[in-house]
Design a protein around this motif. Sequence first.
Motif, PDB file in Angstrom:
ATOM      1  N   ASP A 105       0.819  -1.214   0.000  1.00 32.64           N
ATOM      2  CA  ASP A 105       0.000   0.000   0.000  1.00 32.64           C
ATOM      3  C   ASP A 105       0.853   1.264   0.000  1.00 32.64           C
ATOM      4  O   ASP A 105       0.382   2.331  -0.410  1.00 32.64           O
ATOM      5  N   ARG A 106       2.096   1.152   0.461  1.00 32.23           N
ATOM      6  CA  ARG A 106       3.005   2.299   0.466  1.00 32.23           C
ATOM      7  C   ARG A 106       3.863   2.341  -0.797  1.00 32.23           C
ATOM      8  O   ARG A 106       4.764   3.176  -0.905  1.00 32.23           O
ATOM      9  N   GLY A 107       3.612   1.421  -1.711  1.00 29.52           N
ATOM     10  CA  GLY A 107       4.361   1.404  -2.957  1.00 29.52           C
ATOM     11  C   GLY A 107       5.638   0.601  -2.907  1.00 29.52           C
ATOM     12  O   GLY A 107       6.410   0.600  -3.873  1.00 29.52           O
ATOM     13  N   TRP A 108       5.880  -0.104  -1.789  1.00 26.20           N
ATOM     14  CA  TRP A 108       7.076  -0.932  -1.703  1.00 26.20           C
ATOM     15  C   TRP A 108       6.934  -2.152  -2.610  1.00 26.20           C
ATOM     16  O   TRP A 108       5.831  -2.662  -2.825  1.00 26.20           O
ATOM     17  N   ARG A 109       8.045  -2.628  -3.128  1.00 29.78           N
ATOM     18  CA  ARG A 109       8.060  -3.944  -3.751  1.00 29.78           C
ATOM     19  C   ARG A 109       8.034  -4.981  -2.621  1.00 29.78           C
ATOM     20  O   ARG A 109       8.642  -4.764  -1.566  1.00 29.78           O
ATOM     21  N   THR A 110       7.352  -6.070  -2.848  1.00 27.31           N
ATOM     22  CA  THR A 110       7.168  -7.026  -1.756  1.00 27.31           C
ATOM     23  C   THR A 110       7.372  -8.455  -2.233  1.00 27.31           C
ATOM     24  O   THR A 110       7.178  -8.780  -3.410  1.00 27.31           O
ATOM     25  N   HIS A 111       7.751  -9.292  -1.266  1.00 29.77           N
ATOM     26  CA  HIS A 111       7.880 -10.731  -1.513  1.00 29.77           C
ATOM     27  C   HIS A 111       7.375 -11.465  -0.280  1.00 29.77           C
ATOM     28  O   HIS A 111       7.928 -11.303   0.812  1.00 29.77           O
ATOM     29  N   LEU A 112       6.316 -12.255  -0.450  1.00 27.91           N
ATOM     30  CA  LEU A 112       5.798 -13.066   0.649  1.00 27.91           C
ATOM     31  C   LEU A 112       6.738 -14.247   0.848  1.00 27.91           C
ATOM     32  O   LEU A 112       6.854 -15.121  -0.012  1.00 27.91           O
ATOM     33  N   PHE A 113       7.407 -14.269   1.991  1.00 31.28           N
ATOM     34  CA  PHE A 113       8.446 -15.266   2.237  1.00 31.28           C
ATOM     35  C   PHE A 113       7.824 -16.608   2.597  1.00 31.28           C
ATOM     36  O   PHE A 113       6.998 -16.704   3.507  1.00 31.28           O
ATOM     37  N   THR A 114       8.246 -17.640   1.882  1.00 31.71           N
ATOM     38  CA  THR A 114       7.903 -19.012   2.248  1.00 31.71           C
ATOM     39  C   THR A 114       9.156 -19.856   2.457  1.00 31.71           C
ATOM     40  O   THR A 114       9.162 -20.758   3.289  1.00 31.71           O
ATOM     41  N   HIS A 115      10.212 -19.554   1.707  1.00 32.86           N
ATOM     42  CA  HIS A 115      11.493 -20.234   1.886  1.00 32.86           C
ATOM     43  C   HIS A 115      12.586 -19.378   1.251  1.00 32.86           C
ATOM     44  O   HIS A 115      12.317 -18.496   0.418  1.00 32.86           O
ATOM     45  N   SER A 116      13.818 -19.652   1.659  1.00 35.36           N
ATOM     46  CA  SER A 116      14.941 -18.823   1.219  1.00 35.36           C
ATOM     47  C   SER A 116      15.163 -18.903  -0.282  1.00 35.36           C
ATOM     48  O   SER A 116      15.536 -17.907  -0.918  1.00 35.36           O
ATOM     49  N   ALA A 117      14.942 -20.074  -0.862  1.00 34.51           N
ATOM     50  CA  ALA A 117      15.176 -20.218  -2.298  1.00 34.51           C
ATOM     51  C   ALA A 117      14.245 -19.314  -3.100  1.00 34.51           C
ATOM     52  O   ALA A 117      14.647 -18.728  -4.115  1.00 34.51           O
ATOM     53  N   GLY A 118      13.003 -19.188  -2.652  1.00 35.16           N
ATOM     54  CA  GLY A 118      12.073 -18.312  -3.344  1.00 35.16           C
ATOM     55  C   GLY A 118      12.497 -16.861  -3.264  1.00 35.16           C
ATOM     56  O   GLY A 118      12.382 -16.107  -4.247  1.00 35.16           O
ATOM     57  N   PHE A 119      13.002 -16.450  -2.104  1.00 36.62           N
ATOM     58  CA  PHE A 119      13.461 -15.066  -1.974  1.00 36.62           C
ATOM     59  C   PHE A 119      14.731 -14.847  -2.783  1.00 36.62           C
ATOM     60  O   PHE A 119      14.915 -13.784  -3.390  1.00 36.62           O
ATOM     61  N   ALA A 120      15.597 -15.850  -2.834  1.00 32.83           N
ATOM     62  CA  ALA A 120      16.798 -15.736  -3.665  1.00 32.83           C
ATOM     63  C   ALA A 120      16.418 -15.505  -5.122  1.00 32.83           C
ATOM     64  O   ALA A 120      17.015 -14.663  -5.814  1.00 32.83           O
ATOM     65  N   ALA A 121      15.412 -16.238  -5.591  1.00 29.55           N
ATOM     66  CA  ALA A 121      14.968 -16.061  -6.976  1.00 29.55           C
ATOM     67  C   ALA A 121      14.437 -14.652  -7.204  1.00 29.55           C
ATOM     68  O   ALA A 121      14.677 -14.049  -8.264  1.00 29.55           O
TER      69      ALA A 121
END
Length: 207
Positions: free
Chosen positions: A176-192
């Motif tokens: 809502d503040r315009g940030w880019r976001t990533h819903l974390f489920t595991h480290s590999a997904g965030f690495a991607a």
Amino acid sequence: MTPELVVFDIGMVLLNWDPDGFYDRAIGPEARQRLFAEVPLSEANESIDNGAPWHETIEALAADHPEWSHEILAWRDHWHLMATPLIPDSVHLLRELRGRGIACWALTNFGRETFDLAQELYPPLAEFDGTIVSGRLKLMKPDPAIYEALEEASGVSGDRILFTDDRAENIAAAADRGWRTHLFTHSAGFAARLQAEGLLPADALRP
């Protein structure tokens, strides 16, 4: 445009948080279920995250529920066995980012005293360029004010920030503040995601 700032949640992103598992091992699953049904431990922890004093809050709760006092006081005496272990691949990503000169901050719902202890126990939690801790500000995600506090402290806002958190409501408030976001489920997904944003190379996450 590549993000200028990466913001990490702590619990379940960099550090495991498992009070259920602790109590299952200590008193068994059935007793743990009764404990949490009869004693507002989760609510007490939320008040600690919102700035209430850790030991005093737990001790008052134990006094209110003497039949569970031993188990309740474990939240004071054995908290470190609930907040463990570090999530090593996430720590690796944090260090890879900082090693490339990318600013990294933490934005976490955490008590004042418990976060100080966590930093002592787990030195990587003290490696951020800045930290916004709910217990220090008496503001909690997803309150927009705590996101604004990070923007003001870091000097970065909007889509120049990439934020990861394991809770959808916290992600939504950041979006809502315009940030880019990533819903974390595991480290590999965030690495991607970090790779897709041009922040890390494809081989950044160790095998």
